[in-house]
Design a protein around this motif. Structure first.
Motif, mmCIF file in Angstrom:
data_model
loop_
_atom_site.group_PDB
_atom_site.id
_atom_site.type_symbol
_atom_site.label_atom_id
_atom_site.label_comp_id
_atom_site.label_asym_id
_atom_site.label_seq_id
_atom_site.Cartn_x
_atom_site.Cartn_y
_atom_site.Cartn_z
ATOM 1 N N MET A 155 0.844 -1.201 0.000
ATOM 2 C CA MET A 155 0.000 0.000 0.000
ATOM 3 C C MET A 155 0.877 1.249 0.000
ATOM 4 O O MET A 155 1.812 1.345 0.798
ATOM 5 N N LEU A 156 0.586 2.172 -0.870
ATOM 6 C CA LEU A 156 1.306 3.434 -0.905
ATOM 7 C C LEU A 156 1.063 4.213 0.393
ATOM 8 O O LEU A 156 -0.057 4.265 0.894
ATOM 9 N N PHE A 157 2.119 4.817 0.915
ATOM 10 C CA PHE A 157 2.032 5.625 2.130
ATOM 11 C C PHE A 157 2.317 7.075 1.771
ATOM 12 O O PHE A 157 3.352 7.391 1.166
ATOM 13 N N ILE A 158 1.384 7.979 2.132
ATOM 14 C CA ILE A 158 1.590 9.408 1.907
ATOM 15 C C ILE A 158 2.106 10.022 3.200
ATOM 16 O O ILE A 158 1.404 10.076 4.210
ATOM 17 N N ASN A 159 3.365 10.457 3.142
ATOM 18 C CA ASN A 159 4.032 11.067 4.295
ATOM 19 C C ASN A 159 3.772 12.567 4.243
ATOM 20 O O ASN A 159 4.281 13.270 3.369
ATOM 21 N N THR A 160 2.990 13.063 5.196
ATOM 22 C CA THR A 160 2.561 14.463 5.170
ATOM 23 C C THR A 160 3.374 15.343 6.118
ATOM 24 O O THR A 160 3.024 16.505 6.335
ATOM 25 N N ARG A 161 4.444 14.808 6.680
ATOM 26 C CA ARG A 161 5.271 15.594 7.590
ATOM 27 C C ARG A 161 5.909 16.768 6.844
ATOM 28 O O ARG A 161 6.155 16.690 5.639
ATOM 29 N N PRO A 162 6.210 17.874 7.557
ATOM 30 C CA PRO A 162 6.949 18.967 6.912
ATOM 31 C C PRO A 162 8.243 18.447 6.289
ATOM 32 O O PRO A 162 8.849 17.494 6.784
ATOM 33 N N VAL A 203 4.003 14.381 0.652
ATOM 34 C CA VAL A 203 3.089 15.499 0.392
ATOM 35 C C VAL A 203 3.046 16.336 1.666
ATOM 36 O O VAL A 203 2.155 16.183 2.503
ATOM 37 N N PRO A 204 4.023 17.217 1.874
ATOM 38 C CA PRO A 204 4.045 17.998 3.114
ATOM 39 C C PRO A 204 2.826 18.910 3.225
ATOM 40 O O PRO A 204 2.569 19.723 2.342
ATOM 41 N N LEU A 205 2.069 18.750 4.309
ATOM 42 C CA LEU A 205 0.852 19.532 4.504
ATOM 43 C C LEU A 205 1.071 20.763 5.373
ATOM 44 O O LEU A 205 0.154 21.568 5.535
ATOM 45 N N ARG A 249 2.376 28.398 10.719
ATOM 46 C CA ARG A 249 2.283 27.232 9.846
ATOM 47 C C ARG A 249 1.397 27.562 8.656
ATOM 48 O O ARG A 249 0.390 28.259 8.792
ATOM 49 N N GLN A 250 1.779 27.058 7.507
ATOM 50 C CA GLN A 250 0.956 27.235 6.316
ATOM 51 C C GLN A 250 1.083 25.997 5.444
ATOM 52 O O GLN A 250 2.023 25.207 5.595
ATOM 53 N N CYS A 251 0.124 25.830 4.561
ATOM 54 C CA CYS A 251 0.166 24.695 3.641
ATOM 55 C C CYS A 251 1.105 25.044 2.493
ATOM 56 O O CYS A 251 0.913 26.059 1.821
ATOM 57 N N PRO A 252 2.133 24.253 2.259
ATOM 58 C CA PRO A 252 3.058 24.556 1.171
ATOM 59 C C PRO A 252 2.369 24.481 -0.186
ATOM 60 O O PRO A 252 1.522 23.604 -0.429
ATOM 61 N N MET A 253 2.733 25.378 -1.067
ATOM 62 C CA MET A 253 2.169 25.351 -2.418
ATOM 63 C C MET A 253 2.485 24.041 -3.120
ATOM 64 O O MET A 253 1.712 23.558 -3.945
ATOM 65 N N SER A 258 -2.816 20.107 9.672
ATOM 66 C CA SER A 258 -2.503 19.311 8.480
ATOM 67 C C SER A 258 -3.755 18.598 7.967
ATOM 68 O O SER A 258 -3.959 18.467 6.756
ATOM 69 N N TRP A 259 -4.629 18.156 8.883
ATOM 70 C CA TRP A 259 -5.878 17.519 8.477
ATOM 71 C C TRP A 259 -6.760 18.490 7.693
ATOM 72 O O TRP A 259 -7.310 18.144 6.642
ATOM 73 N N LEU A 260 -6.892 19.705 8.187
ATOM 74 C CA LEU A 260 -7.705 20.704 7.484
ATOM 75 C C LEU A 260 -7.108 21.041 6.126
ATOM 76 O O LEU A 260 -7.847 21.255 5.146
ATOM 77 N N ASN A 261 -5.787 21.070 6.044
ATOM 78 C CA ASN A 261 -5.143 21.330 4.760
ATOM 79 C C ASN A 261 -5.402 20.176 3.779
ATOM 80 O O ASN A 261 -5.608 20.394 2.585
ATOM 81 N N TRP A 262 -5.396 18.950 4.296
ATOM 82 C CA TRP A 262 -5.695 17.784 3.450
ATOM 83 C C TRP A 262 -7.128 17.862 2.907
ATOM 84 O O TRP A 262 -7.353 17.693 1.710
#
Length: 258
Positions: free
Chosen positions: A1-8, A29-31, A161-165, A193-197
């Motif tokens: 299973m693909l894992f999406i790593n959302t850490r900065p 996918v940094p959130l 904190r902000q969601c990276p482009m 990060s959840w809200l950004n997702w």
């Protein structure tokens, strides 16, 4: 299973490398990205009060490094704080503090609730002073709880904190391959990060239901559970730390369920 790593980005590498070594496909996918706040008159004033603190709570390696930089700008040194106990939200933050010669208390569960259960905090009397080195919007629950116990809280907001482009760009680029998958896993480590997702997924709502979420801590897990009610999501599981072995164990459990 693909894992999406959302850490900065600056914190993602070690986890990504550990998972890839275990033959797990990883998409970063940094959130969140962390941007330093300027050293303002307000921050200077808070640093002048920091020697009153019994405890300093540090919420990230970024907070450690900026906090130390601004300590120097406030004409203070660590020797001025030798009477203070330190709390680190997790092992990465504790390791960063150790580089400055500081030993810290680390909760078993790397969340606000975990920190609140530490004996160093539960033993404090009303009126005790607790300083926070944190980012904008982070640890509000913890600070509010301590204020309700009549603790004095020094709130040093060191970064925002902000969601990276790049996050949306990565999802756009990989949308077709993600959409072809029957499932994938997503790491969620904070409400921000959840809200950004969710904001990014407005464009691709079908991906929300293809994801299985690994969620840090009980409070965040409840937030994710409530948000998932309108969706036929694969599900989510609560994790208590971000150690690679914890992530690998949970991914193995998810694979076993699929």
């Amino acid at each position: 299973m693909l894992f999406i790593n959302t850490r900065p980005s600056e914190r993602a590498a070690s986890l990504t490398q550990a998972l890839q070594a275990a033959q797990i496909d990883v998409l970063e996918v940094p959130l969140l990205e962390l941007v330093k706040q300027p050293f303002s008159n307000e921050l200077h004033g808070l640093y002048q009060q920091i020697q009153d603190a019994q405890v300093i709570v540090v919420v990230s390696p970024t907070a450690v490094n900026i906090g130390m930089e601004y300590l120097s700008q406030a004409n203070l040194s660590l020797s001025d704080l030798k009477h203070i106990q330190w709390i680190a939200v997790g092992q990465a933050t504790a390791t960063c503090l150790k580089k400055y010669g500081i030993e810290s208390h680390v909760p078993e569960v790397e969340t606000s609730e975990g920190m609140l259960n530490l004996p160093i905090l539960t033993a404090l009397n009303a009126g005790a002073c607790i300083a926070f080195w944190r980012g904008e919007g982070g640890r509000l629950f913890m600070m509010d709880h301590l204020k309700q116990l009549n603790m004095r809280v020094l709130n040093l907001v060191l970064y925002h904190r902000q969601c990276p482009m790049q996050a949306s760009t990565v999802i756009d680029h990989h949308f077709e391959s993600l959409n072809e998958l029957s499932s994938f896993s997503v790491l969620i480590t904070s409400e921000a990060s959840w809200l950004n997702w969710l904001s990014m997924m407005k464009k691709y709502p079908q991906l929300i239901e293809k994801a299985y979420y690994l969620v840090l801590g009980s409070r965040l897990s409840a937030i994710v559970a409530a948000a998932m009610q309108p969706y036929k999501a694969l599900g989510w599981t609560e994790i208590h730390d971000l150690q690679p072995e914890t992530i690998l164990q949970q991914l193995a459990n998810v694979q076993g369920m699929s």
